[in-house]
Design a protein around this motif. Structure first.
Motif, mmCIF file in Angstrom:
data_model
loop_
_atom_site.group_PDB
_atom_site.id
_atom_site.type_symbol
_atom_site.label_atom_id
_atom_site.label_comp_id
_atom_site.label_asym_id
_atom_site.label_seq_id
_atom_site.Cartn_x
_atom_site.Cartn_y
_atom_site.Cartn_z
ATOM 1 N N LEU A 34 -11.495 0.717 6.988
ATOM 2 C CA LEU A 34 -11.280 2.127 6.679
ATOM 3 C C LEU A 34 -12.161 2.970 7.584
ATOM 4 C CD1 LEU A 34 -10.730 0.486 3.903
ATOM 5 C CD2 LEU A 34 -10.964 2.735 2.826
ATOM 6 N N SER A 64 -7.438 8.966 7.191
ATOM 7 C CA SER A 64 -6.564 9.551 6.165
ATOM 8 C C SER A 64 -6.688 8.825 4.827
ATOM 9 C CB SER A 64 -5.103 9.513 6.640
ATOM 10 O OG SER A 64 -4.695 8.183 6.898
ATOM 11 N N LEU A 65 -6.956 7.522 4.833
ATOM 12 C CA LEU A 65 -7.052 6.796 3.560
ATOM 13 C C LEU A 65 -8.315 7.183 2.803
ATOM 14 C CD1 LEU A 65 -5.946 4.799 1.563
ATOM 15 C CD2 LEU A 65 -7.001 2.946 2.868
ATOM 16 N N LEU A 124 0.817 -1.217 0.000
ATOM 17 C CA LEU A 124 0.000 0.000 0.000
ATOM 18 C C LEU A 124 0.849 1.265 0.000
ATOM 19 C CD1 LEU A 124 -2.736 1.361 0.083
ATOM 20 C CD2 LEU A 124 -2.743 1.121 2.571
ATOM 21 N N VAL A 145 -0.311 5.347 4.945
ATOM 22 C CA VAL A 145 -0.529 6.635 4.284
ATOM 23 C C VAL A 145 0.492 7.661 4.769
ATOM 24 C CG1 VAL A 145 -2.167 8.533 3.958
ATOM 25 C CG2 VAL A 145 -2.979 6.167 3.913
ATOM 26 N N VAL A 167 0.873 3.975 -3.116
ATOM 27 C CA VAL A 167 0.452 5.374 -2.943
ATOM 28 C C VAL A 167 1.570 6.308 -3.389
ATOM 29 C CG1 VAL A 167 -0.192 7.136 -1.257
ATOM 30 C CG2 VAL A 167 -1.186 4.843 -1.102
ATOM 31 N N ILE A 224 -7.204 -1.968 -2.772
ATOM 32 C CA ILE A 224 -6.770 -0.582 -2.546
ATOM 33 C C ILE A 224 -5.390 -0.306 -3.142
ATOM 34 C CG2 ILE A 224 -6.391 1.212 -0.829
ATOM 35 C CD1 ILE A 224 -9.289 0.386 -1.135
ATOM 36 N N LEU A 266 -8.440 8.877 -0.824
ATOM 37 C CA LEU A 266 -9.200 8.296 -1.934
ATOM 38 C C LEU A 266 -10.109 9.334 -2.578
ATOM 39 C CD1 LEU A 266 -10.148 4.866 -0.308
ATOM 40 C CD2 LEU A 266 -8.745 5.141 -2.359
ATOM 41 N N SER A 313 -6.639 0.670 11.404
ATOM 42 C CA SER A 313 -6.701 1.667 10.330
ATOM 43 C C SER A 313 -5.496 1.555 9.401
ATOM 44 C CB SER A 313 -6.751 3.075 10.931
ATOM 45 O OG SER A 313 -5.495 3.383 11.527
ATOM 46 N N HIS A 314 -5.452 2.434 8.391
ATOM 47 C CA HIS A 314 -4.364 2.461 7.404
ATOM 48 C C HIS A 314 -3.457 3.675 7.593
ATOM 49 C CE1 HIS A 314 -7.482 -0.074 5.600
ATOM 50 N NE2 HIS A 314 -6.556 -0.595 4.833
ATOM 51 N N GLU A 315 -3.542 4.333 8.748
ATOM 52 C CA GLU A 315 -2.809 5.583 8.953
ATOM 53 C C GLU A 315 -1.308 5.412 8.745
ATOM 54 O OE1 GLU A 315 -4.659 8.376 9.700
ATOM 55 O OE2 GLU A 315 -6.385 7.045 9.520
ATOM 56 N N SER A 355 -11.015 6.883 -5.596
ATOM 57 C CA SER A 355 -12.194 6.172 -5.096
ATOM 58 C C SER A 355 -13.075 5.644 -6.222
ATOM 59 C CB SER A 355 -13.020 7.100 -4.204
ATOM 60 O OG SER A 355 -13.395 8.267 -4.906
#
Length: 619
Positions: free
Chosen positions: A209, A214-215, A19, A551, A23, A352, A219, A546-548, A225
């Motif tokens: 999410l 932030s993700l 990921l 990102v 990004v 993602i 998006l 989360s994905h913090e 998205s």
């Protein structure tokens, strides 16, 4: 793209398609940088990947095979004056360990499937799974310590046959055990799981999410998205006193709850309202446990459990300021897309990273799977990476190099504490842990430590409408910080909450048809590296929900290289692009470059509205 056709110069070369790397690739490509994105694997997303059931069996088999020793080629002939070589690792196999596979469902239909003329691939995958299961059974029998696990090897050997190679008596023993657990409906067989394998999308990592995380913001901002669909997580559940209970978190849930008294409902609403803004009373508890703060609010055991484990999702000794921050974040995310704070991508989390790879490719990024970087060419005087040598021996010049931590050789890593790991379990079950009138439930479950000092387990249960499992089944992900092996950490939870051959008095619980345990390296442990100044290292998934972390890594790397550029600016919609010879412009931009301030604001609001609309979820 074929290796022979690769250009010889790029602005950024990226190794790994997790990921954070994906990004970063999208962000650089979007602002006009020439990006080469490579991965030595045969699939996208690295440890963030999603697999079909059959592909997962292949992945398991690959990890059970003995790693081949790395052959170092002598690339000194490609060196120029004043340069030196830094070799990279060919794989990151060390990030996954302790794989154990168990099959608790019938194998009766396998012979019929194997004889069917239209299923040649099925038998091949079953053979791979059989080897993997036998190997994990041996591992477990060697490692089991306590009385319960000492009983498991024989039962699991009976339960995990995928090739029918064991004596007939063993099969009869397992069939008798199985017949007790299927009084109401026929179990789905292993052969059916393999036959319907393409209906599964099984994630290696389990995350959600946050609707205002932030993700999701990224998006929407980047317009990525539009490449994905999302579903609401419909329920927040907790495991308490041997029962699964629904946690009331929104105002509607609180007043509709039958678990809480009228007094408890008022106390909970009053507390949640008071959490929105920080107060002097709250600051007085800084540094003290969050549980102590909750006790002093006279909330009662029920509300303390819900707030600590399912809303703040912290431990009893978490400082109050962190617990309140987590509670506020949870509350801020409520109501944006549904009654819970969470979204889940249809077809799994592996979508993602691929969405960001797609954006990178749209703006000119070049992708090559099964293609890696063997070594870096470093200028001694400046300690900067001037070029890389790929796995085909081609020298490729670059200004910056981004690499996943697993590909960095051990000689480039500074001495540090041993790598921490996450414990993961993936279950295919025949029903939901909390049946309801709807079969569209996506549930987030928190399981507090079963024993003192044990880990808190986060569980996500997915239904077939998420396109992650076949009809008639549910896909369950369990994650916790590793204390021992994944099997040791998570099998007690599985045995208590689901029906397996080792369960007792669990007739009402859903049955486990197939399960996988493994440990994965914890990417939150950032390590130091002795690498050139223009080489940047990314880390894999962490243990947070989360994905913090991913990102934040991506944005940090982008800002270090291009501090003046916008991180992932909005991409124009295809219908808004006007082609005029070689020049391309978006209708959202004025050609004269002298837009009025009001028009800029209008365009910005329109882009955000489009992002919001494309992220609308299915109820």
């Amino acid at each position: 793209m074929a290796a022979e056709e690769l250009p010889s110069e790029f602005d950024v070369v990226i190794l790994g398609t997790g990921l954070a790397e994906s990004v970063v690739a999208a962000a650089f490509s979007r602002v006009g940088q020439r990006v080469l994105h490579l991965d030595g694997r045969s699939y996208y997303a690295a440890n963030w990947a999603s697999f079909t059931f059959n592909s997962l069996l292949t992945w398991i088999q690959q990890h059970h095979e003995e790693p081949q020793p790395e052959e170092l080629h002598d690339w000194s002939s490609l060196l120029e004056e004043g340069e030196e070589l830094i070799y990279l690792s060919n794989s990151d196999s060390a990030s996954i360990r302790n794989l154990q596979v168990f099959c608790f469902t019938s194998e009766e239909d396998e012979e019929e499937e194997a004889q069917s003329p239209d299923a040649p691939n099925t038998t091949e995958e079953e053979a791979a799974a059989g080897d993997a299961v036998k190997e994990t059974s041996e591992t477990e029998s060697a490692d089991s310590k306590d009385e319960e696990t000492n009983q498991k090897p024989e039962e699991e050997e009976q339960a995990s046959q995928t090739e029918g190679e064991e004596p007939e008596a063993d099969q009869q023993t397992f069939t008798a055990a199985q017949s007790q657990s299927e009084p109401t409906k026929k179990k789905i067989s292993y052969a059916q799981l393999v036959k319907e394998g393409r209906r599964f999308n099984i994630d290696l990592v389990s995350k959600l999410l946050y609707s205002r995380g932030s993700l999701v913001d990224l998006l929407i901002k980047s317009n990525v998205s539009r490449y994905a669909e999302f579903k609401n997580v419909t329920r927040i559940l907790t495991y308490r006193h041997g029962q699964v209970e629904q946690v009331p978190c929104s105002r509607a849930d609180v007043f509709a709850s039958r678990q809480l008294s009228v007094v408890e409902k008022r106390k909970l609403m009053r507390f949640l309202t008071s959490c929105v803004e920080e107060t002097e009373e709250q600051r007085a508890y800084n540094g003290r446990p969050y549980l102590e703060f909750l006790c002093d609010q006279q909330l009662g055991d029920n509300l303390q459990h819900f707030l600590l484990h399912s809303i703040a999702m912290v431990t009893e000794d978490t400082p109050t300021e962190e617990g309140l921050a987590s509670t506020r974040h949870f509350l801020r995310c409520l109501g944006r897309y549904g009654n819970t704070p969470f979204l889940f991508p249809v077809y799994g989390l592996g979508e993602i990273p691929q969405c960001f790879c797609r954006m990178c490719a749209v703006f000119g990024g070049i992708y090559c799977l099964r293609h890696s970087v063997t070594c870096l060419l470093v200028e001694k005087e400046t300690n900067r990476c001037k070029a890389v040598i790929d796995s085909r021996g081609q020298r490729i010049s670059c200004s910056h190099f981004v690499v996943e931590d697993g590909f960095v050789g051990a000689d480039c890593k500074r001495l540090a504490t041993p790598t921490r790991f996450l414990s993961r379990a993936v279950l295919i079950t025949d029903g939901s842990i909390l049946p309801s009138n709807s079969d569209q439930q996506v549930s987030m479950v928190t399981v507090p430590p079963i024993a003192a000092g044990g880990p808190t387990v986060k569980m996500v249960e997915l239904c077939p409408s998420t396109m992650t499992c076949m009809p008639g089944t549910h896909l369950v992900h369990l994650t916790c910080q590793s204390v021992g092996s994944a099997f040791e950490d998570l099998s007690p939870v599985v045995t208590r909450m689901f029906r397996t051959p080792q369960s007792h008095d669990q007739e009402k619980n859903p049955s486990v048809l197939w399960c996988l345990y493994f440990n994965m390296a914890d990417g939150s442990e950032v390590k130091g590296h002795d690498l050139p100044s223009n080489v940047f290292v990314t880390f894999g998934p962490d243990g947070a929900l989360s994905h913090e972390h991913a990102v934040t890594q991506a944005e940090s790397i982008f800002k270090k290289i291009l501090p003046e550029e916008d991180f992932c600016p909005p991409a124009p919609n295809p219908e808004d692009i006007i082609y005029d010879g070689e020049n391309t412009s978006s209708t959202g931009e004025e050609e004269e470059g002298g837009e009025k301030e009001g028009e800029e604001e209008e365009v910005k609001q329109e882009e955000e509205a489009q992002g919001e609309q494309s992220l609308q979820t299915e109820e």
